[in-house]
Design an enzyme around this catalytic site. Structure first.
Site, short mmCIF file in Angstrom:
data_model
loop_
_atom_site.label_atom_id
_atom_site.label_comp_id
_atom_site.label_asym_id
_atom_site.label_seq_id
_atom_site.Cartn_x
_atom_site.Cartn_y
_atom_site.Cartn_z
N ASP A 346 42.94 47.36 52.70
CA ASP A 346 43.25 46.21 51.86
C ASP A 346 42.37 45.05 52.31
O ASP A 346 41.71 45.12 53.35
CB ASP A 346 44.74 45.85 52.02
CG ASP A 346 45.19 44.80 51.03
OD1 ASP A 346 44.53 44.61 50.01
OD2 ASP A 346 46.22 44.15 51.31
N THR A 348 43.28 41.20 51.74
CA THR A 348 44.08 40.07 52.20
C THR A 348 45.04 40.48 53.31
O THR A 348 45.86 41.38 53.14
CB THR A 348 44.88 39.48 51.02
OG1 THR A 348 43.98 39.14 49.98
CG2 THR A 348 45.63 38.24 51.46
N GLU A 463 49.61 27.85 48.64
CA GLU A 463 50.28 26.58 48.35
C GLU A 463 50.36 25.69 49.58
O GLU A 463 50.21 24.47 49.48
CB GLU A 463 51.68 26.87 47.80
CG GLU A 463 51.68 27.69 46.51
CD GLU A 463 52.68 27.14 45.53
OE1 GLU A 463 52.50 26.00 45.07
OE2 GLU A 463 53.64 27.86 45.23
N LYS A 522 51.46 26.67 37.00
CA LYS A 522 50.35 26.94 37.89
C LYS A 522 50.32 28.43 38.16
O LYS A 522 51.35 29.06 38.42
CB LYS A 522 50.54 26.17 39.20
CG LYS A 522 49.49 26.45 40.26
CD LYS A 522 49.69 25.56 41.48
CE LYS A 522 51.03 25.79 42.12
NZ LYS A 522 51.25 24.98 43.33
N ASP A 633 42.11 41.22 44.19
CA ASP A 633 41.35 40.00 43.88
C ASP A 633 40.33 40.24 42.78
O ASP A 633 40.02 41.38 42.40
CB ASP A 633 40.65 39.48 45.14
CG ASP A 633 41.61 38.73 46.04
OD1 ASP A 633 42.66 38.30 45.55
OD2 ASP A 633 41.31 38.60 47.24
N ARG A 713 40.84 44.14 41.49
CA ARG A 713 41.93 44.16 40.50
C ARG A 713 42.63 45.51 40.53
O ARG A 713 42.90 46.12 39.49
CB ARG A 713 41.37 43.86 39.10
CG ARG A 713 40.82 42.46 38.91
CD ARG A 713 41.88 41.41 39.14
NE ARG A 713 41.46 40.07 38.79
CZ ARG A 713 42.06 38.98 39.21
NH1 ARG A 713 43.09 39.09 40.03
NH2 ARG A 713 41.65 37.78 38.85
#
Length: 985
Positions: A346, A348, A463, A522, A633, A713
């Site tokens: 992976d 992330t 965030e 968002k 991503d 993706r």
């Protein structure tokens, strides 16, 4: 009993329950007191070879088949079973103690005279609905890493009706109940309702995942009160737990194949012996006796030695100080680590740290980086100054004052920046948590606004990083209370709503000064592209930021009239109260607002690479391991990360597989790709799905030739599909690496075969421990087979010389001691052997390539060891027959002593790096044999072994059996040395 059913739980009225619930205990044991021994024995004898040895042992109760004392066959079998039983018992006891610790925890029960104390750092004992909290902000946090593998804390909200009650004991004074769906395994969703009947009008509230406290989570802040819904086997955590399947590695399958060959040899030798007797008399009985006589061809101790070796390898891995925190959960497959051909990782949290750094705020015509945040604050301050000049101060912090601005046809830059920052400040799921010395003390810390004690929690690190960059100083955002902003929550249930599956954060707020209602949203660019109004810069700038390796969030808003909002709220509340298809109905209502939204800004954050990712990937590449990166991503972000991490080297070309939607397009693109050579492949999940649907074989053939592959993706189901296809199409071993910061965290962290704390530890785990484990087990297995074939060859020579008689050469303790105390310790000490130092194995990962071809254990090496066994067994037996004088007992003494010495010398010949325990094992075994000669007078003439004649005969036989092999080893290392021998100096 029976299928799970929905239930109604009345608060304070257990007598109204409609069904019986399971006991609230956790049981992860495979057996109980009565089923342990039968279960362990069944699992052992369901395999052919264990059952075969059991039948051999049982045959000794038949007089016509008996070849010696009963313990000759029963003691080895009993030893093997005892080792297995002890190992299983130890595991069961550890499991029982863990379960007992959890099941013995004590909790306070809410009564009419007092309240429940369910405090910070306590484990949630059952699946519950969250009713009340001591936190003044009306929420609490959970740590869910033991449930879903995610390290981020989860915000949970109590039922608003019960939170408003004066005290916890009032919960027992109201007439209310919870309706809950039937128990299921979904830990990310829940459907239920809360009803209070004694109010006017009756209160109905919808319950969702935000109102739940699942078992195995831990309270991270405050004190909570809850009502139990599910217990025991109906817990979400229990239903998601399956018995770990015991994996069988490729090495074990290869060993099983070799033992089948040995079994075939056993049958052939027995038939030949009977055939040479011309099948005279009761020949079928003779076949059985020869099967018993040559049963040593299949070593009964092989499985035990290999299993104990795996335990040693796992212990060494856990104790390695250079890879601290490594956990071995599958101790049955450490040899697999030495033969990995494809590594699928992976991005992330694996190649990257999952710690985001804010890099950019983009408004379309202008972008602000981290070094220009002072300009952003200047714009916000200018808006505040304008507002303060037009009206009095209300005491709010300067950066918060006047967050609302009038809509203009052409906005000034300051107002645009202000609108963007306001949207980011309001539409979020970040919550401050105050900690001091590791203990959460929310009330005290908030009272003094201690910045040093404040940390921020959110469902996504994106965030938090954006908040730190844009909303400084912290006074701007020191509490989640909406009273600090001049806006009002129109409905607490709608502010905020965070559907995790869509990666979207949204909220509806009303400006207190103007009454304007605004819907903020968002989310990721792929979600927001079809929601915002048409513009000419969104797609281009998202692509530009992705090519720099940034993760992009799109922020938008939409103004609503009072009528529009009231209609939306009515439909939303109705959908939330639905018991059936709630998620679909809620999504449909929200989608009615998600159109023609005004694009405000883009935010870009960068995920930092893990420490030493680049040298680790370089090591894997040099070792012949091909690395595939599977990520969700964007294509540009994934490509940028692959380049930064050196997954794709600077000298390699990159072929970006064009987006295909049908069979014809996939055929053309595959043909174009086929013309490329030594080229890394980058493909999207949609194109991958089309290729696998129509051209699975062709695509996998081309992809396997690539030095590196990047799938972007990519959905979790596609990742699993790729792993399966690689295994099926190539037949090679694959290693899938995930992290514990994603939704796949439970599988990646809790169900992993091996867990490492950092990606860089993977190099040492494979190059050192994987390589050593495979080479050691290969040497151990072949030597155990050699040990058994030697004595079987001697028995065959003995029987053939004495007219093919089915008479054992060695009986009683001799046959037992040969494979136990006389040779067991030196042979097992091979698990400590190594051909090169760990530093050399890390410095020259090319050594790993030899293992990928399976050379340490192959049909070639097996045949070599068979020939060695036949040679040595024949030399020892014929030598003893030629040199013995008058009595048969002298043959036994000479041949058995020579056999023991030969085995000890062969171990010394096999060892490449001596360990002090190896020397101890050799000396201990030799001492045991010499000491036991005193007690073996039944089989060996004690007076004969003390003569000079015995010593020179044993010495000659032993030298003839071993010296040629030493010479061959020296010549091989001199003229055709293996690759590792060149580095040992």
């Amino acid at each position: 009993e029976g299928p799970p059913r929905p239930r109604t739980v009345w608060l304070g009225h257990p007598e109204k329950r409609e069904q019986r619930y399971p006991r609230n205990v956790i049981n992860n044991q495979k057996y109980n007191f009565f089923t342990f021994l039968p279960g362990v024995l069944f699992n052992q004898f369901k395999y052919f070879f264990n059952l075969y040895f059991l039948l051999l042992a049982c045959s000794q109760f038949v007089v016509e088949m008996r070849l010696g004392a009963l313990y000759t066959y029963w003691v080895p079998l009993g030893f093997v079973l005892a080792v297995t039983v002890i190992r299983e018992a130890a595991e069961e006891i550890r499991c029982y103690m863990r379960d007992k610790e959890v099941n013995s925890q004590i909790y306070s029960k809410l009564t009419a005279r007092g309240g429940l104390r369910f405090c910070t750092n306590q484990r949630v004992p059952a699946d519950m609905i969250f009713l009340r909290t001591s936190e003044k902000n009306g929420s609490c946090f959970l740590r869910t890493d033991q449930l879903d593998g995610e390290t981020d804390w989860k915000l949970r909200l109590p039922v608003s009706c019960t939170q408003r009650l004066p005290t916890a004991s009032d919960l027992l004074q109201i007439r209310s109940y919870v309706y809950a769906e039937e128990p299921n395994i979904d830990i990310h969703n829940f459907v239920g309702t809360f009803t209070r009947e004694d109010s006017d009008p009756p209160v109905n509230e919808s319950l969702s995942i935000e109102n739940t406290l699942w078992a195995s989570t831990v309270i991270a802040s405050g004190t909570v009160v809850g009502v139990v819904l599910y217990t025991g086997r109906e817990l979400r955590s229990v239903m998601n737990t399956s018995n770990p399947r015991s994996k069988i590695g490729l090495f074990d399958l290869e060993v099983n194949c070799l033992t089948k060959i040995l079994f075939g040899a056993l049958v052939v030798v027995s038939l030949v012996m009977v055939a040479l007797q011309h099948f005279a008399g009761r020949w079928y009985l003779q076949i059985i006796r020869f099967l018993l006589l040559f049963s040593n061809i299949i070593p009964i101790s092989l499985r035990v030695n290999l299993d104990m070796g795996k335990i040693v390898y796992s212990w060494v891995i856990r104790r390695d100080s250079k890879i601290p925190g490594t956990v071995v959960r599958s101790s049955t497959i450490p040899e697999q680590l030495g033969r990995i051909s494809y590594l699928l990782t992976d991005k992330t949290g694996t190649l990257t740290q999952n710690e985001m750094v804010f890099k950019r705020l983009h408004l379309g015509t202008v972008a602000y980086g981290l070094d220009s945040m002072d300009e952003v604050q200047s714009h916000i301050f200018s808006i505040y100054t304008q507002k303060e000049q037009g009206g009095g101060s209300t005491g709010f912090p300067p950066a918060v004052k006047g967050l609302s601005v009038a809509t203009k046809v052409r906005r000034t830059m300051s107002s645009r920046v202000h609108e963007a920052v306001k949207a980011i400040a309001l539409c979020h799921n970040v919550t401050p948590v105050y900690e001091s010395n590791g203990v959460t003390d929310q009330a005290e810390a908030e009272r003094h606004y201690e910045d040093s004690c404040r940390v921020y929690q959110a469902s996504s690190p994106d965030e938090v990083s954006t908040k730190h960059a844009l909303l400084n100083p912290p006074d701007l955002f020191h509490s989640e209370s909406p009273d600090l902003f001049p806006v009002s929550q129109l409905n607490p249930q709608i502010c905020p709503t965070v559907p995790a599956e869509a990666g979207v954060c949204l909220c509806c707020l009303q400006d207190e000064s103007t009454g304007e209602i605004t819907f903020y949203m968002k989310g990721a660019d792929v979600v927001m592209a079809g929601i915002v109004q048409y513009n000419d810069w969104l797609e281009e700038e998202c692509g530009n930021m992705a090519r720099e390796g940034l993760r992009v969030l799109v922020v938008a808003k939409k103004s609503l009239t009072e009528e529009q909002y009231q209609d939306f709220e009515a439909r939303y509340v109705q959908a939330k109260l639905s018991v059936h298809d709630r998620s679909l109905k809620v999504a449909t209502v929200i989608e009615s607002l998600e159109m023609e939204m005004e694009l405000l800004c883009l935010t870009g954050v960068e995920d930092q690479l893990q420490t030493d990712v680049r040298p680790t990937l370089e090591t894997l590449r040099n070792a012949g391991i091909k690395v595939w990166m599977l990520t969700g991503d964007k294509l540009e972000t994934a490509t940028c990360t692959a380049k930064n991490a050196h997954l794709v080297t600077r000298t390699q070309d990159i072929h970006i597989f064009r987006l295909v939607t049908n069979r014809g397009e996939a055929h053309l693109e595959l043909n174009a790709f086929r013309r490329k050579h030594d080229c890394a492949l980058v493909i999207s999940g949609d194109s991958l799905e089309v290729c696998l649907k129509y051209y699975e074989y062709e695509f996998m053939e081309l992809a396997c030739q690539c030095p590196a592959v990047v799938c972007c993706r990519c959905a979790p189901t596609q990742k699993a599909q790729i792993v399966r296809l690689l295994q099926e199409r190539t037949g090679k071993l694959t290693c899938a690496v995930g992290d514990d910061n994603s939704l796949e965290g439970k599988q990646a962290s809790l169900a992993a075969d091996f867990s490492i704390t950092q990606f860089k530890h993977l190099g040492r785990l494979l190059m050192v421990h994987g390589r050593n484990s495979y080479k050691r087990s290969a040497a151990l297995s072949q030597f155990v087979i050699h040990r058994s074939l030697c004595i079987s060859t001697m028995q065959a020579v003995f029987s053939s010389v004495f007219y093919f008689a089915s008479v054992p050469l060695y009986q009683g303790f001799l046959i037992i001691g040969y494979s136990t105390i006389y040779t067991m310790f030196p042979v097992f000490s091979l698990v400590l052997d190594k051909d090169v130092k760990s530093e050399v194995a890390m410095l020259y990962p090319e050594l790993y390539k030899d293992l990928l071809k399976g050379r340490p254990l192959s049909y070639k090496t097996f045949l070599i060891w068979v020939l060695i066994s036949i040679y040595q067994g024949s030399i020892i037996m014929y030598g003893a027959l030629l040199l013995f004088e008058s009595e048969f007992v002298h043959i036994v003494a000479i041949s058995f002593t020579s056999l023991i010495l030969t085995e000890l010398l062969m171990v010394a010949l096999t060892i490449q790096t001596w360990h002090w325990l190896m020397i101890v094992a050799e000396l201990l075994s030799l001492s045991c044999y010499i000491a036991s000669l005193v007690f073996l007078h039944e089989f060996i003439d004690v007076y004969f072994i003390a003569t000079l004649s015995f010593l020179w005969k044993v010495t000659v036989i032993t030298l003839v059996s071993c010296l040629p092999l030493y010479v061959l080893k020296y010549l091989r290392r001199r003229f055709s040395p293996p690759s590792y021998s060149k580095l040992t100096s």
